[in-house]
Enzyme design. Structure first.
Site, PDB file in Angstrom:
ATOM      1  N   GLN A  72      -2.355   8.307   6.762  1.00  0.00           N
ATOM      2  CA  GLN A  72      -3.054   7.570   6.301  1.00  0.00           C
ATOM      3  C   GLN A  72      -2.293   6.757   6.638  1.00  0.00           C
ATOM      4  O   GLN A  72      -1.201   6.419   6.385  1.00  0.00           O
ATOM      5  CB  GLN A  72      -3.003   8.192   4.636  1.00  0.00           C
ATOM      6  CG  GLN A  72      -2.621   6.907   3.689  1.00  0.00           C
ATOM      7  CD  GLN A  72      -2.295   6.872   2.607  1.00  0.00           C
ATOM      8  OE1 GLN A  72      -1.211   7.549   2.200  1.00  0.00           O
ATOM      9  NE2 GLN A  72      -2.598   6.519   1.812  1.00  0.00           N
ATOM     10  N   SER A 116       0.078   1.112   4.697  1.00  0.00           N
ATOM     11  CA  SER A 116       0.785  -0.042   4.123  1.00  0.00           C
ATOM     12  C   SER A 116       1.261  -0.508   5.723  1.00  0.00           C
ATOM     13  O   SER A 116       1.010  -0.102   6.703  1.00  0.00           O
ATOM     14  CB  SER A 116       2.104   1.106   3.868  1.00  0.00           C
ATOM     15  OG  SER A 116       1.708   2.132   2.452  1.00  0.00           O
ATOM     16  N   GLU A 161      -4.778  10.932  -3.490  1.00  0.00           N
ATOM     17  CA  GLU A 161      -3.400  10.822  -3.346  1.00  0.00           C
ATOM     18  C   GLU A 161      -2.877  11.019  -4.624  1.00  0.00           C
ATOM     19  O   GLU A 161      -1.297  12.063  -4.743  1.00  0.00           O
ATOM     20  CB  GLU A 161      -2.944   9.802  -2.536  1.00  0.00           C
ATOM     21  CG  GLU A 161      -1.374   9.321  -2.275  1.00  0.00           C
ATOM     22  CD  GLU A 161      -0.785   8.468  -1.665  1.00  0.00           C
ATOM     23  OE1 GLU A 161      -1.264   7.288  -1.314  1.00  0.00           O
ATOM     24  OE2 GLU A 161       0.344   9.110  -0.843  1.00  0.00           O
ATOM     25  N   GLU A 178       6.169   0.690 -10.462  1.00  0.00           N
ATOM     26  CA  GLU A 178       5.922  -0.883 -11.028  1.00  0.00           C
ATOM     27  C   GLU A 178       4.161  -0.843 -11.335  1.00  0.00           C
ATOM     28  O   GLU A 178       3.423  -1.053 -12.132  1.00  0.00           O
ATOM     29  CB  GLU A 178       6.366  -1.508 -10.512  1.00  0.00           C
ATOM     30  CG  GLU A 178       7.870  -1.961 -10.793  1.00  0.00           C
ATOM     31  CD  GLU A 178       8.982  -1.074 -10.279  1.00  0.00           C
ATOM     32  OE1 GLU A 178       8.445  -0.478  -9.186  1.00  0.00           O
ATOM     33  OE2 GLU A 178       9.737  -0.638 -10.261  1.00  0.00           O
TER      34      GLU A 178
HETATM   35  C1  FAD Z   1       8.399   8.345   1.648  1.00  0.00           C
HETATM   36  C2  FAD Z   1       7.265   7.354   1.907  1.00  0.00           C
HETATM   37  C3  FAD Z   1       6.358   7.949   2.468  1.00  0.00           C
HETATM   38  C4  FAD Z   1       5.274   7.654   3.016  1.00  0.00           C
HETATM   39  N1  FAD Z   1       3.740   7.659   3.218  1.00  0.00           N
HETATM   40  C5  FAD Z   1       3.075   6.438   3.445  1.00  0.00           C
HETATM   41  C6  FAD Z   1       2.158   7.160   4.490  1.00  0.00           C
HETATM   42  O1  FAD Z   1       2.154   8.230   4.927  1.00  0.00           O
HETATM   43  N2  FAD Z   1       0.823   5.965   4.806  1.00  0.00           N
HETATM   44  C7  FAD Z   1       1.090   4.721   3.569  1.00  0.00           C
HETATM   45  O2  FAD Z   1       0.092   4.496   4.334  1.00  0.00           O
HETATM   46  N3  FAD Z   1       1.815   5.007   3.382  1.00  0.00           N
HETATM   47  C8  FAD Z   1       3.355   5.238   2.459  1.00  0.00           C
HETATM   48  N4  FAD Z   1       3.816   5.066   2.257  1.00  0.00           N
HETATM   49  C9  FAD Z   1       4.077   3.422   2.224  1.00  0.00           C
HETATM   50  C10 FAD Z   1       3.916   3.334   0.617  1.00  0.00           C
HETATM   51  O3  FAD Z   1       3.068   3.620  -0.338  1.00  0.00           O
HETATM   52  C11 FAD Z   1       4.721   1.875  -0.156  1.00  0.00           C
HETATM   53  O4  FAD Z   1       5.651   2.041   0.548  1.00  0.00           O
HETATM   54  C12 FAD Z   1       4.543   1.484  -1.545  1.00  0.00           C
HETATM   55  O5  FAD Z   1       2.946   1.802  -1.770  1.00  0.00           O
HETATM   56  C13 FAD Z   1       5.769  -0.145  -1.806  1.00  0.00           C
HETATM   57  O6  FAD Z   1       4.827  -1.034  -0.463  1.00  0.00           O
HETATM   58  P1  FAD Z   1       6.659  -1.264  -0.175  1.00  0.00           P
HETATM   59  O7  FAD Z   1       7.194  -0.600   0.516  1.00  0.00           O
HETATM   60  O8  FAD Z   1       5.449  -2.815   0.618  1.00  0.00           O
HETATM   61  O9  FAD Z   1       6.744  -2.313  -1.315  1.00  0.00           O
HETATM   62  P2  FAD Z   1       6.154  -3.718  -2.207  1.00  0.00           P
HETATM   63  O10 FAD Z   1       5.299  -3.452  -1.941  1.00  0.00           O
HETATM   64  O11 FAD Z   1       6.853  -4.763  -1.047  1.00  0.00           O
HETATM   65  O12 FAD Z   1       7.611  -3.539  -3.739  1.00  0.00           O
HETATM   66  C14 FAD Z   1       8.536  -3.746  -3.451  1.00  0.00           C
HETATM   67  C15 FAD Z   1       8.882  -3.924  -5.133  1.00  0.00           C
HETATM   68  O13 FAD Z   1       8.268  -4.730  -6.052  1.00  0.00           O
HETATM   69  C16 FAD Z   1       7.231  -4.591  -6.931  1.00  0.00           C
HETATM   70  N5  FAD Z   1       5.915  -5.069  -6.508  1.00  0.00           N
HETATM   71  C17 FAD Z   1       5.281  -5.386  -6.275  1.00  0.00           C
HETATM   72  N6  FAD Z   1       3.995  -5.466  -6.775  1.00  0.00           N
HETATM   73  C18 FAD Z   1       4.368  -5.988  -8.207  1.00  0.00           C
HETATM   74  C19 FAD Z   1       3.712  -6.270  -8.994  1.00  0.00           C
HETATM   75  N7  FAD Z   1       2.787  -6.713  -9.252  1.00  0.00           N
HETATM   76  N8  FAD Z   1       4.275  -6.226 -10.525  1.00  0.00           N
HETATM   77  C20 FAD Z   1       5.281  -5.556 -10.584  1.00  0.00           C
HETATM   78  N9  FAD Z   1       6.566  -5.069  -9.075  1.00  0.00           N
HETATM   79  C21 FAD Z   1       5.262  -5.255  -8.238  1.00  0.00           C
HETATM   80  C22 FAD Z   1       7.120  -2.501  -6.595  1.00  0.00           C
HETATM   81  O14 FAD Z   1       6.908  -1.914  -7.135  1.00  0.00           O
HETATM   82  C23 FAD Z   1       8.122  -2.303  -5.546  1.00  0.00           C
HETATM   83  O15 FAD Z   1       9.566  -2.127  -6.213  1.00  0.00           O
HETATM   84  C24 FAD Z   1       4.914   5.719   2.146  1.00  0.00           C
HETATM   85  C25 FAD Z   1       6.471   5.494   1.742  1.00  0.00           C
HETATM   86  C26 FAD Z   1       7.444   6.310   1.228  1.00  0.00           C
HETATM   87  C27 FAD Z   1       8.480   5.733   0.810  1.00  0.00           C
END
Ligand code: FAD
Lengths: 394, 371
Positions: free
Chosen positions: A114, A117, A232, A363
């Protein structure tokens, strides 16, 4: 009606098992035969791995196969394909597309990943910036994806791209299935805090995707992405699991082998057991309601609950182990696992930290519960109606 | 129950100087890249870095001036530990310059073991303490390693900090009449040392097997009280290290919350993130107060018996919580090896168990409060 369906399913399962006795049959061949009989995703239409029956029969099929010594581990080997990709194809793909992709997905001959991100777009995945530009019968894609689980062994990727930068962010997206072996796709490992690299960064440099691999309409990418995310979250939080299994099962093992009679630890363990059991019963109740077609709030809490519980239980398990918890038996050799295996308690302590991030952060899940389920007003949104190109990015 | 004494926590000029010198040196010499090199190396540290620490005068901070040390108090050492905690400083500093040194300081009688203190202070040797044998055996009653009247020691010690680098291993052994302290070196006949992979790879652990080893007794009679006091000093100083790590993890979160945008806004503008950062501050300030208090009351026996486990319990829990939430605030990037967040999580968790879990520390607290 339902009795006739049950009889039909049972007869087909019997046929499958007698024609392809699980013990003597190669897994891929068995899963292929299962697909051909419509027992892969029983709710899919006939010809696409299903019989057009209610979802609830799948559990009946799976347990019959497992009782006969067969395995349903394709669900783990090709987790993202089977749990998410199949639902996307079922809901949005053309018949040609389904015919091309569903069978080898189910047999695990083709692994899926997928690609949502990006470094700049995680929680706000609709803000993503990978560009796809049309060129005749093809699209040319440039950009970077990140945290892509299992991309290194995948044949196909579900990718969301921006095809219109001047539309508000949700309206300018288009969804494709990309060949991970295509020229210009560069997959690099990203190591996690456990020392393992389940996930990757994926770079697209002028990658050409045939228009035939587009899912749904140009500009309809967000709708397809939502189907993916719903699948998912159900896959993560909606599983029915046996009592005392998973993280709490591991905690119970550690407790038993410690021969401890510490009343404080015992109470903490039982507290976590009780919370886990309540979450488990909630998942069962939600599944029953969902198969009866009455989705309620109980279906939305699962992912959040498991994330909290897994983290808390794994941390508590290490505490129970005392000084043994300060060892790390596997060491931190940087490695690449090929599937999702069970970890020892110390590695679980680290791995579970991601449970509240992967598949949508806790969150964001809380926002969804508050706004979609409880109908509370949303937080102020500055980006929703702006052209994507004008959204502040820090 | 004793009234709580009034203590001043305001930093003196001297403490400020120790802090700024340490901060500058550690930022320079133990930046994240260097910490990671040590973290991935076989030994986790090396002798030339050790000599440099000696050159800074840090290895003998708690050693008396008569033995070549600086003769400073736990308050000064607390500042240094706090700064080291910020950097997730690798290596045997805590094992040698804190634990081993405190044990000798507390247990040795009239000038005894002066040679060991001198060698520890000069950095000529690295010391450590072999205290525990079972996973939850923090209580000295659990010491099963036995010493005979002629100081022959046998037993199996586990979870010994930096054992693989130590030249001096201070073994806690049952004398038949209380616990005694015995010095052995890894080269002695009957001693085997084996490194064990550690959850926190910046602070190593190992097994020490003692097979009828001819040891050197330090102190005499029943040394249980002195040893307990030395370990309490270690706990109080470790709490200061935890405060430093906790502060650094909080600052990482706050910085990130200000600069990371999602949905067109900095994530720190969402209450979920903002309030979490504010709660980090709350926990940090409490941990600081408890840890600063503990190192300032070490001469008040009754108050210290309360303050040490208080600091250990509060700082351990603050640090593990903040280090975990720091990953959450960072999202996916916080879960990667390349980001430093995990160094803090691993140090936080391991250090919360090293000298007694928070639950064990509260058990000590209960005894001190006679509850
Ligand atoms: C082990 C693992 C496997 C993954 N596998 C995949 C995959 O196969 N394919 C894929 O596409 N993605 C994958 N992901 C990505 C995952 O979906 C993202 O990490 C996740 O959606 C969070 O995005 P970010 O890491 O950019 O954090 P950010 O979005 O930058 O978030 C940082 C912090 O801010 C908070 N935050 C952000 N917006 C808000 C809001 N509006 N209100 C309150 N809090 C907020 C978040 O909750 C978090 O605590 C994976 C992640 C991990 C850790």
């Amino acid at each position: 009606m339902s009795q006739a369906d049950e009889a039909r399913v049972d007869a087909l399962v019997d046929e499958l098992i007698s024609e392809h006795p699980p013990q003597g049959t190669d897994n891929v061949e068995f899963w292929g035969a299962q697909y051909d009989k419509g027992l892969a995703w029983v709710w899919h239409p006939e010809g696409f791995g299903g019989l057009g029956l209610a979802r609830k029969y799948q559990r009946r099929i799976n347990s019959a196969i497992e009782n006969a010594g067969g395995t349903t581990e394709n669900r783990y080997l090709n987790l993202l394909g089977i749990a998410m990709g199949a639902g996307v194809l079922d809901a949005h793909a053309t018949d040609e597309q389904k015919t091309r992709w569903l069978r080898p997905m189910f047999t695990t001959e083709e692994i899926w990943c997928q690609l949502f991100s990006e470094p700049g777009a995680g929680s706000d995945v609709a803000g993503l910036s990978s560009r796809a530009v049309r060129d005749g019968d093809e699209w040319v894609v440039n950009g970077q994806k990140v945290w892509t689980t299992l991309a290194h062994i995948s044949k196909w990727g579900m990718v969301v791209t921006r095809t219109d930068a001047e539309a508000p962010k949700h309206h300018g997206l288009t969804y494709f299935i990309v060949d991970m072996e295509a020229e210009g796709v560069d997959v690099r490992p990203l190591y996690q805090i456990t020392g393992e690299a389940e996930f990757n960064e994926v770079f697209f440099n002028d990658v050409r995707i045939p228009d035939a691999n587009r899912i749904d309409a140009v500009g309809a990418g967000w709708r397809v992405a939502l189907t993916t995310l719903m699948n998912e979250r159900v896959a993560i939080g909606g599983n029915t699991v046996p009592r005392s299994s998973g993280q709490i099962g591991q905690a119970l093992e550690v407790w038993k082998s410690s021969n401890s009679n510490d009343a404080v630890l015992r109470d903490q363990l039982l507290h976590l057991w009780a919370e886990t059991e309540a979450a488990r019963l909630t998942a069962n109740r939600a599944n029953e309601m969902a198969s009866a077609g009455i989705p309620g709030p109980e279906g939305s809490t699962g992912k959040l609950a498991w994330a909290n519980l897994n983290k808390e239980i794994a941390a508590f398990t290490v505490d129970m182990m005392g000084l043994e918890g300060t060892t790390y038996p596997d060491g931190y050799e940087l490695t690449r696992p090929e599937s999702f295996e069970r970890h020892g308690p110390q590695k679980s302590f680290l791995r579970t930290r991601a449970n509240s991030i992967e598949g949508g952060t806790s969150e964001i899940m809380l926002n969804i519960l508050g706004e979609r389920v409880l109908g509370l007003p949303g937080e102020p949104r500055v980006d929703k109606d702006l052209p994507w190109s004008e959204v502040p990015r820090g | 129950m004793a009234e709580a004494p009034t203590v001043s926590y305001a930093p003196t000029e001297e403490l400020d100087l120790i802090r700024s010198t340490a901060r500058q040196y550690l930022d320079d010499q133990f930046d994240s890249e260097t910490v990671r090199e040590f973290m991935m190396s076989d030994d986790g540290f090396d002798r030339s870095a050790w000599k440099e620490l000696a050159g800074m005068g840090w290895l003998g901070l708690l050693v008396g001036e008569a033995h070549g040390g600086a003769g400073l108090s736990p308050t000064e050492m607390g500042v240094l530990m706090e700064e080291m905690g910020r950097s997730v400083m690798p290596g045997p500093f805590f094992a040698s310059a804190v634990l081993a040194t405190c044990l000798i300081n507390e247990v040795a009688e009239d000038g005894e073991a002066a040679d060991l203190l001198e060698s520890l202070a000069s950095g000529e040797i690295i010391g450590t303490v072999a205290a525990y044998e079972t996973p939850r055996g923090w209580n000295l009653d659990d010491v099963a390693t036995a010493a005979t009247g002629d100081a022959r020691v046998s037993g199996k010690k586990r979870y010994v900090l930096d054992a693989h680098m130590a030249d001096l291993i201070l073994v806690l052994a049952d004398t038949g009449g209380g616990v005694g302290l015995y010095a052995v070196s890894p080269g002695d006949r009957g001693v085997t040392v084996e490194q064990v992979p550690a959850l926190d790879p910046t602070r190593r652990i190992g097994k020490v097997r003692l097979d009828n080893v001819s040891a050197r007794r330090i102190g005499s009679g029943d040394s249980t009280d002195a040893i307990e006091r030395a370990i309490a000093l270690g706990s109080a100083l470790l709490a200061n290290e935890q405060v430093g790590g906790c502060a650094a993890a909080m600052e990482m979160s706050v910085d990130y919350a200000k600069t990371r945008y999602q949905f067109g806004r900095p994530i720190g503008s969402y209450q979920s993130i903002k309030h979490r950062c504010a709660n980090m501050l709350l926990k940090l300030e409490h941990a600081k107060s408890a840890a600063y208090h503990a190192v300032r009351v070490t001469d008040d026996e009754i108050e210290f018996s309360i303050a040490a486990p208080l600091a250990a319990s509060v700082a351990s829990e603050a640090y593990t919580w903040v280090a975990g939430e720091n990953i959450q605030v960072h999202g996916g990037i916080g879960f990667t090896w390349e980001h430093d967040a995990h160094l803090y999580l691993k140090r936080a968790k391991a250090s919360s168990l090293t000298l007694g879990s928070p639950q064990f520390q509260r058990h000590l607290l209960g005894e001190a409060l006679e509850i």
